[in-house]
Design a protein around this motif. Structure first.
Motif, PDB file in Angstrom:
ATOM      1  N   GLU A   1      -2.062  14.063  -6.159  1.00  0.00           N
ATOM      2  CA  GLU A   1      -1.844  13.552  -4.814  1.00  0.00           C
ATOM      3  C   GLU A   1      -2.442  12.154  -4.790  1.00  0.00           C
ATOM      4  N   LEU A   2      -1.589  11.159  -4.549  1.00  0.00           N
ATOM      5  CA  LEU A   2      -2.048   9.770  -4.528  1.00  0.00           C
ATOM      6  C   LEU A   2      -2.715   9.489  -3.192  1.00  0.00           C
ATOM      7  N   ALA A   3      -4.029   9.374  -3.228  1.00  0.00           N
ATOM      8  CA  ALA A   3      -4.790   9.093  -2.026  1.00  0.00           C
ATOM      9  C   ALA A   3      -4.656   7.632  -1.626  1.00  0.00           C
ATOM     10  N   SER A   4      -4.428   6.787  -2.630  1.00  0.00           N
ATOM     11  CA  SER A   4      -4.319   5.356  -2.361  1.00  0.00           C
ATOM     12  C   SER A   4      -3.550   4.685  -3.483  1.00  0.00           C
TER      13      SER A   4
ATOM     14  N   VAL B   1      -5.422   5.615  -6.922  1.00  0.00           N
ATOM     15  CA  VAL B   1      -6.394   6.704  -7.049  1.00  0.00           C
ATOM     16  C   VAL B   1      -5.676   7.976  -6.631  1.00  0.00           C
ATOM     17  N   GLY B   2      -5.787   8.990  -7.464  1.00  0.00           N
ATOM     18  CA  GLY B   2      -5.178  10.268  -7.147  1.00  0.00           C
ATOM     19  C   GLY B   2      -6.139  11.396  -7.464  1.00  0.00           C
ATOM     20  N   ALA B   3      -5.826  12.572  -6.947  1.00  0.00           N
ATOM     21  CA  ALA B   3      -6.664  13.737  -7.202  1.00  0.00           C
ATOM     22  C   ALA B   3      -5.788  14.925  -7.562  1.00  0.00           C
TER      23      ALA B   3
ATOM     24  N   PHE C   1      -9.342  18.635  -6.642  1.00  0.00           N
ATOM     25  CA  PHE C   1      -9.863  17.458  -5.936  1.00  0.00           C
ATOM     26  C   PHE C   1     -10.642  16.516  -6.849  1.00  0.00           C
TER      27      PHE C   1
ATOM     28  N   LYS D   1      -5.454  19.346  -8.119  1.00  0.00           N
ATOM     29  CA  LYS D   1      -5.629  20.453  -7.170  1.00  0.00           C
ATOM     30  C   LYS D   1      -7.079  20.894  -7.034  1.00  0.00           C
TER      31      LYS D   1
ATOM     32  N   THR E   1       0.863  -1.175   0.000  1.00  0.00           N
ATOM     33  CA  THR E   1       0.000   0.000   0.000  1.00  0.00           C
ATOM     34  C   THR E   1       0.900   1.225   0.000  1.00  0.00           C
TER      35      THR E   1
ATOM     36  N   PRO F   1     -10.886  13.235  -8.718  1.00  0.00           N
ATOM     37  CA  PRO F   1     -10.170  11.960  -8.632  1.00  0.00           C
ATOM     38  C   PRO F   1     -10.072  11.259  -9.989  1.00  0.00           C
TER      39      PRO F   1
ATOM     40  N   LEU G   1       1.045   5.927  -0.603  1.00  0.00           N
ATOM     41  CA  LEU G   1       0.440   7.243  -0.800  1.00  0.00           C
ATOM     42  C   LEU G   1       1.555   8.218  -1.124  1.00  0.00           C
TER      43      LEU G   1
END
Length: 150
Positions: free
Chosen positions: A78-81, A100-102, A106, A104, A50, A108, A52
């Motif tokens: 930004e890699l949330a997961s 999964v990333g987002a 937000f 600026k 896992t 995804p 981030l």
């Protein structure tokens, strides 16, 4: 445990933990390449992971008809997961990673990770090593490379 960096050397990228490894990659590092090198260097039989952080991923969506991934590259997410596994195929590490990333705003995005370069900041990965050596093979029904657990 890897040697501590000197003023002239690159920073240490991973350390052992009771269940495997903790890897911290920095700007410009190729995440998939670093994971493959770790698997070979440390003779990892198989693992789950896992993570981030921040990066420039290329996600792929599997097309079962063409048996290929449709790629799409993104910058500054930004890699949330990040989750996946390490196994072996044809004597080489075989990674299977999703993320999964987002951006600026937000928004995804996510999918199968075909490539990932660390962006600003870092990518932190927790790698849990398994005792059994696992391998991947092509499933003749759909052409996908799948993990075998026998």
């Amino acid at each position: 445990m890897p040697a501590q960096p000197t003023a002239q050397s690159a920073p240490t990228k991973y350390t052992r933990t009771p269940t495997g490894f903790l890897m911290v990659l920095r700007q410009g590092d190729n995440v998939l390449q670093e994971l493959e090198q770790l698997a070979v260097r440390e003779n990892i039989p198989s693992a789950s992971l896992t993570g981030l952080g921040f990066g420039h991923p290329t996600f792929g969506f599997w097309n079962a008809q063409t048996k290929t991934y449709a790629p799409k590259a993104f910058r500054d997410l930004e890699l949330a997961s990040l989750t996946g596994s390490i196994a072996w195929k044809d004597g080489k590490p075989a990674l299977h990673l999703h993320g999964v990333g987002a951006d600026k705003e937000f928004k995804p995005v996510g999918g199968h990770l075909l490539a990932l370069e660390v962006g600003t900041g870092s990518v932190e990965l927790t790698i849990v090593v398994h005792d059994q050596k696992l391998s991947r093979a092509e499933d003749p029904r759909n052409g996908a490379t799948v993990l075998g657990v026998e």
